[in-house]
Design a protein around this motif. Structure first.
Motif: not given
Length: 524
Positions: A59-78
């Motif tokens: 679960l912790a690894s899934g949370a890590l991947y999701i967090t990284v994916g979210f912020w990179i996508t967020y930064y990319f869009y921005a």
């Protein structure tokens, strides 16, 4: 499946320190470990197992991947979608990521690593970092996938990427710098080979020495496959609440989806739900295109034609792979790793990220010219709808969901490992489950679960009883080198450990790595 593997490698680290676990006595009467595509020795899941038992580590690894994916996508869009105000770009990014990540998390735990694919897409298009650094990011992403039991995840990420790149060209053509992208791909490929070469060579050798053909065949019509793929994506979160409203049983969806897809697998292998919020945005996007009739810019017509052809080919290729049919699938299904894949219906989830990108673009188009209050209201409504829709899964009977997992033995084993127990193997109990072998100090055979081994190809010669039983000059334990490096060790597939190798047997049973030979290239 992964919990016992994590415990097995944790034991290896406790006994041998930081080294490669080439073989394990715990499962299947003795098997390769590092060469297995589903082994996760060098992964975040394994790292977190030092601090928490396997379920929490996963679960912790899934949370890590999701967090990284979210912020990179967020930064990319921005940076690249020309949406400058924080609130404006926060809303569409949050909306798409909430929808995308919530859906793939619930549909299948292993799909939650798809956000890692956002790293590679970001590295490919981001111009402010040098090519070698972007290539490094891609190679690290590849290493994470390869070392996280990510066989299916890696294919999904590849499928997602080839569909997403042409879409990006149409949505934001100025992102494309072919010279820079080519340089990034070259750097990424080279560094990936350097970083992952050892693991990849071991895997391909294992797959060639011990080939398994467990491919899917869905004997349904093309029309049925198309309908099945559509309803896999519409999924539980939209279909089941609708069925409840019209007074239909939720099992109607399960039965129909199984029939349409032709799959023999359980519900979790075919549901790839996107939420009603994303469906609304996609419908709005189609309506906006039809109503506004946007002007088609005829500049770069050749490039647009090429991108369009690539998009069509990619969509067809992913569809054919997901439905195990068609000329593209027939051309590649004989490759060593691909022919060992099954549950192809999972790959329909490769469309989720591209659909989420189109949805966020639709939301961004709608917000232009709207007041802040209307934008925030729409944002809150769609996000709440996306989250509330998750409750649709509770409309399924528990017998269909199959979400009951007894991890008591895993927790007990983990506690004893942390206390210093090493669980040396001394017997073969063929019908024992993977999670129970440690406490019994045993290895199993018929109940060893590994979807890549296949049902008919895994026939080790061990029998129930002590591993020190001797028959015809061999101990009752497989020589695992026969699966992967037989020539170097004068062994063969399913061969047993000879009595002349008593010292190696003792080391192996006590979870140390015997001095079995490796190919020259692997030793380097």
């Amino acid at each position: 499946m992964f919990g016992p593997r994590l415990l097995d490698t944790l034991l290896h680290y406790k006994i041998n320190g930081f080294s490669i676990e080439w073989y394990t006595p715990s499962f299947g009467g003795g098997l390769p470990a590092y060469p297995n595509p589903l082994q996760m020795q060098f992964s975040f899941q394994q790292l977190f197992t030092f601090f928490a038992y396997p379920y929490i580590a996963i679960l912790a690894s899934g949370a890590l991947y999701i967090t990284v994916g979210f912020w990179i996508t967020y930064y990319f869009y921005a940076k690249y979608w020309n949406i400058n105000l924080f609130l404006q770009y926060w809303e569409p990014v949050s909306l798409s990521q909430t929808d995308f990540l919530s859906n793939v998390w619930l549909s299948d735990m292993q799909i939650n690593n798809i956000p890692v694919d956002c790293d590679s897409i970001f590295a490919l298009f981001y111009r402010k970092i040098p090519s070698w650094l972007a290539g490094t990011l891609i190679s690290i992403t590849g290493a994470i996938l390869l070392n996280s039991g990510g066989v299916y995840i890696g294919f999904m990420c590849f499928f997602t990427t080839i569909v997403t790149i042409p879409i990006f060209f149409f949505l934001k053509p100025d992102l494309f710098d072919l010279k820079k992208m080519t340089s990034v791909i070259i750097w990424g490929g080279f560094l990936t080979i350097v970083l992952c070469g050892s693991k990849f060579y071991a895997i391909t050798t294992f797959m060639q020495t011990f080939p398994r053909d467990v491919q899917d065949h869905y004997f349904v019509s093309l029309n049925s496959s198309i309908v099945g793929a559509i309803f896999q994506l519409i999924g539980v979160m939209t279909t089941l609440p609708f069925l409840r409203l019209v007074g239909k049983n939720s099992l109607v969806y399960v039965v129909r989806l199984t029939k349409w897809t032709g799959t023999p697998y359980g519900f979790w292998e075919i549901d790839s739900s996107i939420s009603p919020a994303l469906i609304i945005l996609l419908i709005y996007g189609v309506w906006a295109v039809l109503v506004h009739k946007p002007h088609f810019d005829k500049s770069d017509l050749i490039k647009k034609a090429i991108a369009g052809i690539c998009l069509i080919i990619s969509v067809i290729f992913v569809f054919q792979f997901s439905t195990a049919r068609g000329f593209f699938f027939e051309a590649v299904k004989g490759w060593p790793l691909i022919k060992s894949l099954r549950t192809n219906t999972r790959f329909i989830a490769s469309y989720v990220l591209p659909l989420a990108i189109l949805g966020v673009k639709g939301f961004d188009f709608w917000t232009k010219g709207k007041s802040g209050l209307r934008t925030i209201s729409a944002f809150v409504f769609l996000n709440c709808l996306s989250l509330v829709a998750l409750w649709g899964y509770y409309l399924l009977p528990m017998r269909v969901q199959g979400r009951t997992y007894d991890i008591t033995s895993l927790i007990g084993t983990y506690t004893k490992i942390q206390a210093g127990e090493t669980f040396p193997v001394n017997k073969i109990i063929p019908t024992m489950n993977d999670d129970a072998v440690f406490m019994a100090q045993a290895s199993n055979v018929t109940h060893h679960y590994d979807p890549l081994l296949g049902e008919n190809s895994f026939l080790p010669h061990v029998h129930a009883g002590s591993v020190f039983d001797i028959q015809n000059g061999f101990y009752n334990m497989s020589d695992p080198t026969g699966y992967v490096f037989p020539n170097e060790n004068n062994s063969k597939l399913f061969s047993l450990i000879p009595v002349s190798n008593y010292d190696k047997l003792i080391e192996f049973l006590n979870r140390r790595q015997p001095d079995w030979k490796l190919p020259m290239i692997q030793s380097c």
